[in-house]
Write a protein that holds these residues in place. Sequence first.
Motif, mmCIF file in Angstrom:
data_model
loop_
_atom_site.group_PDB
_atom_site.id
_atom_site.type_symbol
_atom_site.label_atom_id
_atom_site.label_comp_id
_atom_site.label_asym_id
_atom_site.label_seq_id
_atom_site.Cartn_x
_atom_site.Cartn_y
_atom_site.Cartn_z
ATOM 1 N N MET A 69 0.814 -1.214 0.000
ATOM 2 C CA MET A 69 0.000 0.000 0.000
ATOM 3 C C MET A 69 0.849 1.266 0.000
ATOM 4 N N GLY A 70 2.158 1.128 0.162
ATOM 5 C CA GLY A 70 3.022 2.295 0.224
ATOM 6 C C GLY A 70 2.827 3.091 1.500
ATOM 7 N N ALA A 71 2.527 2.399 2.592
ATOM 8 C CA ALA A 71 2.244 3.078 3.861
ATOM 9 C C ALA A 71 3.506 3.636 4.493
ATOM 10 N N ALA A 72 3.372 4.789 5.117
ATOM 11 C CA ALA A 72 4.458 5.385 5.896
ATOM 12 C C ALA A 72 4.301 5.043 7.368
ATOM 13 N N THR A 73 3.047 4.851 7.791
ATOM 14 C CA THR A 73 2.761 4.506 9.178
ATOM 15 C C THR A 73 1.648 3.461 9.224
ATOM 16 N N VAL A 74 1.649 2.725 10.333
ATOM 17 C CA VAL A 74 0.623 1.721 10.588
ATOM 18 C C VAL A 74 0.082 1.972 11.983
ATOM 19 N N LEU A 75 -1.218 1.833 12.128
ATOM 20 C CA LEU A 75 -1.898 1.988 13.408
ATOM 21 C C LEU A 75 -2.701 0.720 13.638
ATOM 22 N N ILE A 76 -2.513 0.078 14.788
ATOM 23 C CA ILE A 76 -3.284 -1.129 15.067
ATOM 24 C C ILE A 76 -4.132 -0.926 16.319
ATOM 25 N N ALA A 77 -5.208 -1.673 16.373
ATOM 26 C CA ALA A 77 -6.084 -1.654 17.543
ATOM 27 C C ALA A 77 -6.701 -3.030 17.682
ATOM 28 N N ALA A 123 9.988 -0.878 11.343
ATOM 29 C CA ALA A 123 11.094 0.087 11.307
ATOM 30 C C ALA A 123 12.157 -0.348 10.304
ATOM 31 N N ALA A 124 12.379 -1.650 10.185
ATOM 32 C CA ALA A 124 13.358 -2.155 9.222
ATOM 33 C C ALA A 124 12.949 -1.833 7.789
ATOM 34 N N LEU A 125 11.656 -1.559 7.595
ATOM 35 C CA LEU A 125 11.118 -1.218 6.268
ATOM 36 C C LEU A 125 10.865 0.281 6.132
ATOM 37 N N ASP A 126 11.336 1.063 7.099
ATOM 38 C CA ASP A 126 11.098 2.516 7.144
ATOM 39 C C ASP A 126 9.621 2.861 7.248
ATOM 40 N N VAL A 127 8.892 2.029 7.968
ATOM 41 C CA VAL A 127 7.480 2.270 8.260
ATOM 42 C C VAL A 127 7.373 2.389 9.776
ATOM 43 N N MET A 128 6.640 3.386 10.255
ATOM 44 C CA MET A 128 6.517 3.612 11.687
ATOM 45 C C MET A 128 5.214 3.011 12.226
ATOM 46 N N LEU A 129 5.305 2.353 13.376
ATOM 47 C CA LEU A 129 4.105 1.943 14.096
ATOM 48 C C LEU A 129 3.630 3.153 14.894
ATOM 49 N N LEU A 130 2.528 3.739 14.475
ATOM 50 C CA LEU A 130 2.019 4.959 15.101
ATOM 51 C C LEU A 130 1.529 4.693 16.518
#
Length: 121
Positions: free
Chosen positions: A61-69, A95-102
């Motif tokens: 999806m080309g995500a920069a951040t991910v938010l889980i609940a 983080a290893a993929l340059d994606v942040m867990l928000l």
Amino acid sequence: MIRTRQDALMLFAGLDRDGGEAMGVAYLGSDRMLLGLRHVWGHGDSVTVPVARIARDAILMGAATVLIAHNHPDGDLRPSAADMALTRRLAQGLAALDVMLLDHLILGGGSVLSLREMGLV
């Protein structure tokens, strides 16, 4: 656009329900626009979503951040050892993929707990 905790909670409102555990994963662009949303329903008191699946979806999806609940149907918002382990593994893997867990939110009994606010993200 996800700017506030209330925005995030609206995405995951359906998770705080009676029944088994469920998890929602929101994939956000660099501008915090929603790119995709996945809900996974568990069985009983657990739900499993592999870190690799979340990471793969984030890349696709080309995500920069991910938010889980996820919900705690019993209303006890305290994070379990499994909740904390998933949060750590997911944050490191993304983080290893340059994606942040928000954040990782736990919903239950009409309340919400942020693992980021607890210093666990």
